[in-house]
Design a protein around this motif. Structure first.
Motif, PDB file in Angstrom:
ATOM      1  N   GLN A   1       0.821  -1.202   0.000  1.00 39.12           N
ATOM      2  CA  GLN A   1       0.000   0.000   0.000  1.00 39.12           C
ATOM      3  C   GLN A   1       0.868   1.271   0.000  1.00 39.12           C
ATOM      4  OE1 GLN A   1      -2.053  -0.878   3.597  1.00 39.12           O
ATOM      5  NE2 GLN A   1      -3.527  -2.270   2.641  1.00 39.12           N
ATOM      6  N   GLU A   2       2.162   1.095   0.224  1.00 41.00           N
ATOM      7  CA  GLU A   2       3.092   2.226   0.241  1.00 41.00           C
ATOM      8  C   GLU A   2       3.504   2.590  -1.183  1.00 41.00           C
ATOM      9  OE1 GLU A   2       4.089   3.888   2.833  1.00 41.00           O
ATOM     10  OE2 GLU A   2       3.717   2.619   4.580  1.00 41.00           O
ATOM     11  N   GLY A   3       3.439   3.870  -1.514  1.00 44.25           N
ATOM     12  CA  GLY A   3       3.762   4.317  -2.863  1.00 44.25           C
ATOM     13  C   GLY A   3       5.186   4.046  -3.278  1.00 44.25           C
ATOM     14  N   GLN A   4       6.125   4.099  -2.325  1.00 46.67           N
ATOM     15  CA  GLN A   4       7.527   3.905  -2.677  1.00 46.67           C
ATOM     16  C   GLN A   4       7.791   2.503  -3.219  1.00 46.67           C
ATOM     17  OE1 GLN A   4      10.304   5.335   0.228  1.00 46.67           O
ATOM     18  NE2 GLN A   4      12.039   4.263  -0.674  1.00 46.67           N
ATOM     19  N   VAL A   5       6.971   1.532  -2.810  1.00 42.09           N
ATOM     20  CA  VAL A   5       7.110   0.180  -3.341  1.00 42.09           C
ATOM     21  C   VAL A   5       6.981   0.198  -4.860  1.00 42.09           C
ATOM     22  CG1 VAL A   5       5.990  -2.086  -3.470  1.00 42.09           C
ATOM     23  CG2 VAL A   5       6.356  -1.002  -1.249  1.00 42.09           C
ATOM     24  N   TRP A   6       6.028   0.976  -5.367  1.00 35.21           N
ATOM     25  CA  TRP A   6       5.761   0.984  -6.797  1.00 35.21           C
ATOM     26  C   TRP A   6       6.780   1.826  -7.558  1.00 35.21           C
ATOM     27  CZ3 TRP A   6       3.030  -2.973  -7.879  1.00 35.21           C
ATOM     28  CH2 TRP A   6       2.172  -3.480  -6.903  1.00 35.21           C
ATOM     29  N   GLU A   7       7.370   2.815  -6.906  1.00 33.58           N
ATOM     30  CA  GLU A   7       8.488   3.518  -7.526  1.00 33.58           C
ATOM     31  C   GLU A   7       9.658   2.559  -7.714  1.00 33.58           C
ATOM     32  OE1 GLU A   7       9.463   7.475  -5.926  1.00 33.58           O
ATOM     33  OE2 GLU A   7       7.669   7.291  -4.678  1.00 33.58           O
ATOM     34  N   ALA A   8       9.921   1.764  -6.677  1.00 34.48           N
ATOM     35  CA  ALA A   8      11.003   0.779  -6.768  1.00 34.48           C
ATOM     36  C   ALA A   8      10.689  -0.289  -7.809  1.00 34.48           C
ATOM     37  CB  ALA A   8      11.231   0.127  -5.402  1.00 34.48           C
ATOM     38  N   ALA A   9       9.410  -0.665  -7.902  1.00 32.96           N
ATOM     39  CA  ALA A   9       9.009  -1.656  -8.900  1.00 32.96           C
ATOM     40  C   ALA A   9       9.300  -1.146 -10.308  1.00 32.96           C
ATOM     41  CB  ALA A   9       7.528  -1.976  -8.746  1.00 32.96           C
ATOM     42  N   MET A  10       9.004   0.123 -10.561  1.00 42.02           N
ATOM     43  CA  MET A  10       9.297   0.716 -11.863  1.00 42.02           C
ATOM     44  C   MET A  10      10.801   0.750 -12.125  1.00 42.02           C
ATOM     45  SD  MET A  10       6.647   3.885 -12.501  1.00 42.02           S
ATOM     46  CE  MET A  10       6.910   4.698 -10.908  1.00 42.02           C
TER      47      MET A  10
ATOM     48  N   PRO B   1      -4.626  -3.911  -2.392  1.00 37.70           N
ATOM     49  CA  PRO B   1      -3.619  -3.842  -3.444  1.00 37.70           C
ATOM     50  C   PRO B   1      -3.887  -4.851  -4.564  1.00 37.70           C
ATOM     51  CG  PRO B   1      -2.793  -5.196  -1.667  1.00 37.70           C
ATOM     52  CD  PRO B   1      -4.202  -4.809  -1.289  1.00 37.70           C
ATOM     53  N   GLU B   2      -4.988  -5.572  -4.454  1.00 36.66           N
ATOM     54  CA  GLU B   2      -5.310  -6.581  -5.463  1.00 36.66           C
ATOM     55  C   GLU B   2      -5.719  -5.927  -6.793  1.00 36.66           C
ATOM     56  OE1 GLU B   2      -4.836  -9.692  -5.189  1.00 36.66           O
ATOM     57  OE2 GLU B   2      -4.745 -10.089  -3.036  1.00 36.66           O
ATOM     58  N   PRO B   3      -5.521  -6.625  -7.928  1.00 42.40           N
ATOM     59  CA  PRO B   3      -4.921  -7.956  -8.075  1.00 42.40           C
ATOM     60  C   PRO B   3      -3.394  -7.870  -8.071  1.00 42.40           C
ATOM     61  CG  PRO B   3      -5.657  -7.178 -10.204  1.00 42.40           C
ATOM     62  CD  PRO B   3      -6.050  -6.126  -9.206  1.00 42.40           C
ATOM     63  N   LEU B   4      -2.772  -8.523  -7.125  1.00 48.45           N
ATOM     64  CA  LEU B   4      -1.328  -8.405  -6.949  1.00 48.45           C
ATOM     65  C   LEU B   4      -0.547  -8.929  -8.146  1.00 48.45           C
ATOM     66  CD1 LEU B   4      -1.185  -9.405  -3.190  1.00 48.45           C
ATOM     67  CD2 LEU B   4      -0.462  -7.201  -4.138  1.00 48.45           C
ATOM     68  N   ASP B   5      -0.937 -10.089  -8.661  1.00 48.94           N
ATOM     69  CA  ASP B   5      -0.179 -10.663  -9.770  1.00 48.94           C
ATOM     70  C   ASP B   5      -0.235  -9.765 -11.005  1.00 48.94           C
ATOM     71  OD1 ASP B   5      -2.885 -11.169 -10.058  1.00 48.94           O
ATOM     72  OD2 ASP B   5      -2.621 -13.200 -10.838  1.00 48.94           O
ATOM     73  N   GLU B   6      -1.419  -9.270 -11.315  1.00 46.12           N
ATOM     74  CA  GLU B   6      -1.562  -8.419 -12.501  1.00 46.12           C
ATOM     75  C   GLU B   6      -0.815  -7.099 -12.337  1.00 46.12           C
ATOM     76  OE1 GLU B   6      -5.603  -7.920 -13.753  1.00 46.12           O
ATOM     77  OE2 GLU B   6      -6.094 -10.021 -13.365  1.00 46.12           O
ATOM     78  N   LYS B   7      -0.835  -6.552 -11.126  1.00 46.56           N
ATOM     79  CA  LYS B   7      -0.137  -5.278 -10.895  1.00 46.56           C
ATOM     80  C   LYS B   7       1.366  -5.439 -11.124  1.00 46.56           C
ATOM     81  CE  LYS B   7      -3.024  -2.356  -7.974  1.00 46.56           C
ATOM     82  NZ  LYS B   7      -4.241  -3.095  -7.655  1.00 46.56           N
ATOM     83  N   TRP B   8       1.960  -6.452 -10.499  1.00 49.01           N
ATOM     84  CA  TRP B   8       3.403  -6.624 -10.640  1.00 49.01           C
ATOM     85  C   TRP B   8       3.774  -6.945 -12.085  1.00 49.01           C
ATOM     86  CZ3 TRP B   8       6.961  -5.124  -7.284  1.00 49.01           C
ATOM     87  CH2 TRP B   8       6.535  -4.855  -5.974  1.00 49.01           C
ATOM     88  N   ARG B   9       2.948  -7.730 -12.746  1.00 49.20           N
ATOM     89  CA  ARG B   9       3.219  -8.057 -14.146  1.00 49.20           C
ATOM     90  C   ARG B   9       3.146  -6.791 -15.015  1.00 49.20           C
ATOM     91  NH1 ARG B   9      -0.156 -11.957 -14.265  1.00 49.20           N
ATOM     92  NH2 ARG B   9       1.306 -13.530 -13.496  1.00 49.20           N
ATOM     93  N   SER B  10       2.171  -5.938 -14.731  1.00 49.25           N
ATOM     94  CA  SER B  10       2.027  -4.707 -15.520  1.00 49.25           C
ATOM     95  C   SER B  10       3.179  -3.745 -15.278  1.00 49.25           C
ATOM     96  CB  SER B  10       0.692  -4.024 -15.196  1.00 49.25           C
ATOM     97  OG  SER B  10       0.706  -3.456 -13.897  1.00 49.25           O
ATOM     98  N   PHE B  11       3.864  -3.897 -14.131  1.00 49.31           N
ATOM     99  CA  PHE B  11       5.027  -3.060 -13.843  1.00 49.31           C
ATOM    100  C   PHE B  11       6.310  -3.637 -14.437  1.00 49.31           C
ATOM    101  CE2 PHE B  11       2.346  -0.595 -11.219  1.00 49.31           C
ATOM    102  CZ  PHE B  11       3.021   0.553 -10.854  1.00 49.31           C
ATOM    103  N   GLY B  12       6.189  -4.733 -15.175  1.00 48.80           N
ATOM    104  CA  GLY B  12       7.344  -5.265 -15.887  1.00 48.80           C
ATOM    105  C   GLY B  12       8.087  -6.380 -15.193  1.00 48.80           C
ATOM    106  N   TRP B  13       7.488  -6.956 -14.160  1.00 46.80           N
ATOM    107  CA  TRP B  13       8.122  -8.051 -13.434  1.00 46.80           C
ATOM    108  C   TRP B  13       7.618  -9.397 -13.945  1.00 46.80           C
ATOM    109  CZ3 TRP B  13      10.504  -7.734  -8.151  1.00 46.80           C
ATOM    110  CH2 TRP B  13      10.918  -6.417  -7.840  1.00 46.80           C
ATOM    111  N   ARG B  14       8.465 -10.412 -13.862  1.00 46.14           N
ATOM    112  CA  ARG B  14       7.976 -11.768 -14.034  1.00 46.14           C
ATOM    113  C   ARG B  14       7.337 -12.173 -12.712  1.00 46.14           C
ATOM    114  NH1 ARG B  14      11.045 -17.454 -15.779  1.00 46.14           N
ATOM    115  NH2 ARG B  14       9.109 -18.681 -15.818  1.00 46.14           N
ATOM    116  N   VAL B  15       6.168 -12.756 -12.758  1.00 45.73           N
ATOM    117  CA  VAL B  15       5.430 -13.090 -11.536  1.00 45.73           C
ATOM    118  C   VAL B  15       5.245 -14.604 -11.433  1.00 45.73           C
ATOM    119  CG1 VAL B  15       3.271 -12.806 -10.270  1.00 45.73           C
ATOM    120  CG2 VAL B  15       4.223 -10.874 -11.554  1.00 45.73           C
ATOM    121  N   LEU B  16       5.621 -15.132 -10.292  1.00 45.37           N
ATOM    122  CA  LEU B  16       5.405 -16.537  -9.966  1.00 45.37           C
ATOM    123  C   LEU B  16       4.547 -16.600  -8.710  1.00 45.37           C
ATOM    124  CD1 LEU B  16       9.110 -17.779 -10.323  1.00 45.37           C
ATOM    125  CD2 LEU B  16       7.326 -17.836 -12.083  1.00 45.37           C
ATOM    126  N   THR B  17       3.796 -17.668  -8.559  1.00 47.32           N
ATOM    127  CA  THR B  17       2.981 -17.859  -7.356  1.00 47.32           C
ATOM    128  C   THR B  17       3.327 -19.207  -6.747  1.00 47.32           C
ATOM    129  OG1 THR B  17       1.184 -16.557  -8.311  1.00 47.32           O
ATOM    130  CG2 THR B  17       0.639 -17.951  -6.431  1.00 47.32           C
TER     131      THR B  17
END
Length: 250
Positions: A131-140, A171-187
């Motif tokens: 839920q912290e914005g800095q997480v998504w800055e780091a993700a980018m 923060p859902e959907p977590l998998d789709e969010k991380w994937r849209s930020f350019g990460w490979r996502v595994l569960t």
């Protein structure tokens, strides 16, 4: 540890115990006799309040005496409520302020590339922490610089201090969010060490992008009266509760 100190965070510590066990006893390239080895793999416990799990893992792995664990949160102890890289052998980053750990992990990973070092950096985040914005800055940042030596775990237990993450600020959907930020996502199942090991093998085969492993976990895992209870986020058990918990965990 928590009963002895009368303070701390049991729920989120138990939810990542299996992940830490798999990392430190199987997957990491580390040397407890040389905690500052320059080519060691690094671990950033972004959810720093889960320090009891990290301390227990480090002690059992040989970084410092197991007997020292009972000094948790006591005056003069180096085992503070949040990990301190300047005092505790094996702690690679001081953490506690949620949202900042992934940024530090990004910096470590980029530094390793610039210095032509082979190490991997592993970051462990809480799902409420996203839920912290800095997480998504780091993700980018991680995706932009193609930090494929950065592997993150998301402790997806669905609870935070104020209740369910979906009720507080979803923060859902977590998998789709991380994937849209350019990460490979595994569960994976965050309590199945073989599944965690396989996820790590797959993650290290990835190139050109960071990897997020969404670990499905249970807050307070293994203790009947703690499991899936947000109230055990930051409350220590009393002596009787600790005895029951230890008996169940055996």
């Amino acid at each position: 540890m928590l009963a002895e100190s009368g303070s701390g965070h049991p729920g989120g510590s138990l939810s990542i115990a299996d992940i830490l066990a798999q990392l430190y006893f199987d997957s990491l390239n580390i040397d407890p006799t040389n905690p500052h080895w320059i080519d060691r793999d690094r671990v950033v416990l972004c959810k720093g309040h889960a320090a009891p799990a990290l301390y227990a893992t480090l002690a059992l792995r040989g970084y410092f005496p197991v007997d020292e664990l009972l000094s948790l949160r006591k005056l003069g102890s180096r085992l503070q409520g949040h990990p301190d890289m300047n005092k505790v052998p094996g702690v690679d980053m001081s953490t506690g302020s949620l949202g900042q750990g992934l940024s530090a992990a990004c910096g470590m990973t980029l530094a390793g590339r610039l210095d032509a070092r082979p190490y991997y950096v592993y970051a462990l985040l809480g799902d409420g922490e996203t839920q912290e914005g800095q997480v998504w800055e780091a993700a980018m940042f991680a995706a932009h610089y193609k930090l494929d030596h950065l592997i993150a775990f998301l402790d997806n237990n669905g609870l935070q201090i104020d209740g369910r993450i979906c009720d507080v600020l979803s923060p859902e959907p977590l998998d789709e969010k991380w994937r849209s930020f350019g990460w490979r996502v595994l569960t994976t199942d965050g309590h199945d060490v073989e599944a965690i090991a396989q996820a790590l093998i797959t993650a290290k085969q990835s190139t050109g992008q960071p990897v997020m492993i969404i670990a499905k976990t249970v807050k307070g895992k293994g203790v009947s009266f703690m499991e899936n209870k947000a109230g055990w986020h930051g409350n220590a058990p009393n002596a009787a509760q600790a005895a029951q918990a230890l008996a169940e965990l055996k």
